[in-house]
Design a protein around this motif. Structure first.
Motif, PDB file in Angstrom:
ATOM      1  N   LEU A   1      21.430  37.870  20.673  1.00  0.00           N
ATOM      2  CA  LEU A   1      22.131  37.239  19.524  1.00  0.00           C
ATOM      3  C   LEU A   1      21.228  38.214  18.971  1.00  0.00           C
ATOM      4  CD1 LEU A   1      20.099  34.031  18.569  1.00  0.00           C
ATOM      5  CD2 LEU A   1      22.214  34.694  18.934  1.00  0.00           C
ATOM      6  N   ARG A   2      20.190  39.675  18.729  1.00  0.00           N
ATOM      7  CA  ARG A   2      19.606  40.793  17.469  1.00  0.00           C
ATOM      8  C   ARG A   2      21.262  41.620  18.349  1.00  0.00           C
ATOM      9  NH1 ARG A   2      13.877  41.407  19.595  1.00  0.00           N
ATOM     10  NH2 ARG A   2      12.743  39.892  17.955  1.00  0.00           N
ATOM     11  N   ARG A   3      21.822  41.703  19.293  1.00  0.00           N
ATOM     12  CA  ARG A   3      23.119  42.772  19.606  1.00  0.00           C
ATOM     13  C   ARG A   3      24.142  42.029  18.828  1.00  0.00           C
ATOM     14  NH1 ARG A   3      21.907  42.848  25.442  1.00  0.00           N
ATOM     15  NH2 ARG A   3      20.561  43.738  25.856  1.00  0.00           N
ATOM     16  N   SER A   4      24.187  40.345  18.756  1.00  0.00           N
ATOM     17  CA  SER A   4      25.621  39.742  17.312  1.00  0.00           C
ATOM     18  C   SER A   4      25.530  40.749  16.054  1.00  0.00           C
ATOM     19  CB  SER A   4      25.279  38.196  18.130  1.00  0.00           C
ATOM     20  OG  SER A   4      26.181  37.879  17.372  1.00  0.00           O
ATOM     21  N   ILE A   5      23.818  40.209  15.882  1.00  0.00           N
ATOM     22  CA  ILE A   5      23.778  40.995  14.676  1.00  0.00           C
ATOM     23  C   ILE A   5      24.266  41.784  14.227  1.00  0.00           C
ATOM     24  CG2 ILE A   5      22.487  41.554  12.562  1.00  0.00           C
ATOM     25  CD1 ILE A   5      20.527  38.768  13.605  1.00  0.00           C
ATOM     26  N   SER A   6      23.860  43.591  15.234  1.00  0.00           N
ATOM     27  CA  SER A   6      23.785  44.492  14.799  1.00  0.00           C
ATOM     28  C   SER A   6      25.131  44.927  14.935  1.00  0.00           C
ATOM     29  CB  SER A   6      23.211  45.054  16.054  1.00  0.00           C
ATOM     30  OG  SER A   6      23.855  46.291  16.316  1.00  0.00           O
ATOM     31  N   ALA A   7      26.025  44.216  16.333  1.00  0.00           N
ATOM     32  CA  ALA A   7      27.487  44.515  16.127  1.00  0.00           C
ATOM     33  C   ALA A   7      27.938  43.197  14.912  1.00  0.00           C
ATOM     34  CB  ALA A   7      27.719  43.829  18.035  1.00  0.00           C
ATOM     35  N   ALA A   8      28.288  43.167  14.718  1.00  0.00           N
ATOM     36  CA  ALA A   8      28.576  42.946  12.528  1.00  0.00           C
ATOM     37  C   ALA A   8      28.405  43.610  12.568  1.00  0.00           C
ATOM     38  CB  ALA A   8      28.383  40.985  13.110  1.00  0.00           C
ATOM     39  N   GLU A   9      27.356  43.795  11.991  1.00  0.00           N
ATOM     40  CA  GLU A   9      26.846  44.585  10.813  1.00  0.00           C
ATOM     41  C   GLU A   9      27.837  46.372  11.408  1.00  0.00           C
ATOM     42  OE1 GLU A   9      23.020  45.172  11.139  1.00  0.00           O
ATOM     43  OE2 GLU A   9      22.298  43.464  10.275  1.00  0.00           O
ATOM     44  N   GLN A  10      28.228  47.050  12.536  1.00  0.00           N
ATOM     45  CA  GLN A  10      28.851  47.642  12.604  1.00  0.00           C
ATOM     46  C   GLN A  10      30.297  47.614  13.158  1.00  0.00           C
ATOM     47  OE1 GLN A  10      27.372  49.224  16.112  1.00  0.00           O
ATOM     48  NE2 GLN A  10      25.073  49.415  15.831  1.00  0.00           N
ATOM     49  N   ARG A  11      30.820  45.887  12.413  1.00  0.00           N
ATOM     50  CA  ARG A  11      32.308  45.411  12.134  1.00  0.00           C
ATOM     51  C   ARG A  11      32.933  45.321  13.251  1.00  0.00           C
ATOM     52  NH1 ARG A  11      33.773  44.393   7.831  1.00  0.00           N
ATOM     53  NH2 ARG A  11      35.312  44.537   7.759  1.00  0.00           N
ATOM     54  N   ARG A  12      31.891  45.650  14.590  1.00  0.00           N
ATOM     55  CA  ARG A  12      32.774  45.191  16.260  1.00  0.00           C
ATOM     56  C   ARG A  12      32.568  43.217  16.715  1.00  0.00           C
ATOM     57  NH1 ARG A  12      29.063  46.587  20.047  1.00  0.00           N
ATOM     58  NH2 ARG A  12      27.147  47.422  17.784  1.00  0.00           N
ATOM     59  N   PHE A  13      33.447  43.111  15.960  1.00  0.00           N
ATOM     60  CA  PHE A  13      33.516  41.620  15.859  1.00  0.00           C
ATOM     61  C   PHE A  13      33.025  41.153  17.021  1.00  0.00           C
ATOM     62  CE2 PHE A  13      34.508  42.839  11.411  1.00  0.00           C
ATOM     63  CZ  PHE A  13      33.950  41.846  11.228  1.00  0.00           C
ATOM     64  N   GLU A  14      34.561  41.585  18.151  1.00  0.00           N
ATOM     65  CA  GLU A  14      34.056  41.145  19.285  1.00  0.00           C
ATOM     66  C   GLU A  14      33.107  41.302  19.610  1.00  0.00           C
ATOM     67  OE1 GLU A  14      38.363  42.309  21.598  1.00  0.00           O
ATOM     68  OE2 GLU A  14      39.442  41.888  19.894  1.00  0.00           O
ATOM     69  N   ASP A  15      32.609  42.335  20.367  1.00  0.00           N
ATOM     70  CA  ASP A  15      31.042  42.655  20.556  1.00  0.00           C
ATOM     71  C   ASP A  15      29.950  41.512  20.042  1.00  0.00           C
ATOM     72  OD1 ASP A  15      32.283  44.716  21.973  1.00  0.00           O
ATOM     73  OD2 ASP A  15      30.784  46.275  20.889  1.00  0.00           O
ATOM     74  N   SER A  16      29.919  41.011  19.421  1.00  0.00           N
ATOM     75  CA  SER A  16      29.567  39.860  17.961  1.00  0.00           C
ATOM     76  C   SER A  16      29.153  39.006  18.722  1.00  0.00           C
ATOM     77  CB  SER A  16      29.339  40.142  16.597  1.00  0.00           C
ATOM     78  OG  SER A  16      28.282  39.023  16.140  1.00  0.00           O
ATOM     79  N   HIS A  17      31.041  38.513  18.945  1.00  0.00           N
ATOM     80  CA  HIS A  17      31.420  37.077  19.710  1.00  0.00           C
ATOM     81  C   HIS A  17      30.448  37.245  20.644  1.00  0.00           C
ATOM     82  CE1 HIS A  17      33.609  33.888  21.160  1.00  0.00           C
ATOM     83  NE2 HIS A  17      33.383  33.808  19.640  1.00  0.00           N
ATOM     84  N   ALA A  18      30.833  38.312  21.745  1.00  0.00           N
ATOM     85  CA  ALA A  18      30.385  38.281  23.121  1.00  0.00           C
ATOM     86  C   ALA A  18      29.257  38.407  22.978  1.00  0.00           C
ATOM     87  CB  ALA A  18      31.435  39.306  23.806  1.00  0.00           C
TER      88      ALA A  18
END
Length: 135
Positions: A38-55
């Motif tokens: 979940l922390r990785r999801s937050i971080s990826a979303a903040e970096q606009r890496r939405f596929e990584d955030s979803h994964a």
């Protein structure tokens, strides 16, 4: 097909952890994995890496699903039922939170809940792992 793969991943994560370490320690490790995801999801979303955030969010829910599927209702009784409801509520909260403008804050609340559960299981693991004192 994706649902099946996700279920397989959840079961495999639980089996791998359970084989390598004592069961209670494996549960703590699985909570750690869900929290990290979940922390990785937050971080990826903040970096606009939405596929990584979803994964990463899907990974967290897969771990929770694995924990839920491995509850022993015969031995666990009301506790197992309560954990089952809790895991399902956390899974649904993750799924409902993803993509929302306040997703980071929602995930932070989920992480806080998971951290409380993790700490409780870590306490149980530490107290049951100790040999009994002889008087």
């Amino acid at each position: 097909m994706m649902q099946y793969s996700s279920n397989q991943q959840a079961a495999q994560a639980y089996r791998s952890a359970a084989i390598a370490v004592p069961p209670l320690q494996a549960v703590v490790m699985l909570y750690d994995g869900a929290i990290m995801s979940l922390r990785r999801s937050i971080s990826a979303a903040e970096q606009r890496r939405f596929e990584d955030s979803h994964a990463a969010m899907i990974r967290a829910t897969a771990i929770l699903r694995g924990l839920s599927h491995h509850l022993d209702f015969d031995r666990g009784g009301a506790v197992a039922e309560r954990l089952h409801r809790t895991y399902n509520a956390l899974i649904m909260a993750c799924l409902r939170s993803y993509g929302r403008p306040d997703a980071a804050a929602r995930f932070a609340r989920i992480i806080a809940s998971l951290s409380e559960l993790r700490d409780a299981w870590k306490f149980v693991a530490s107290t049951t792992a100790r040999p009994a004192r002889r008087g």
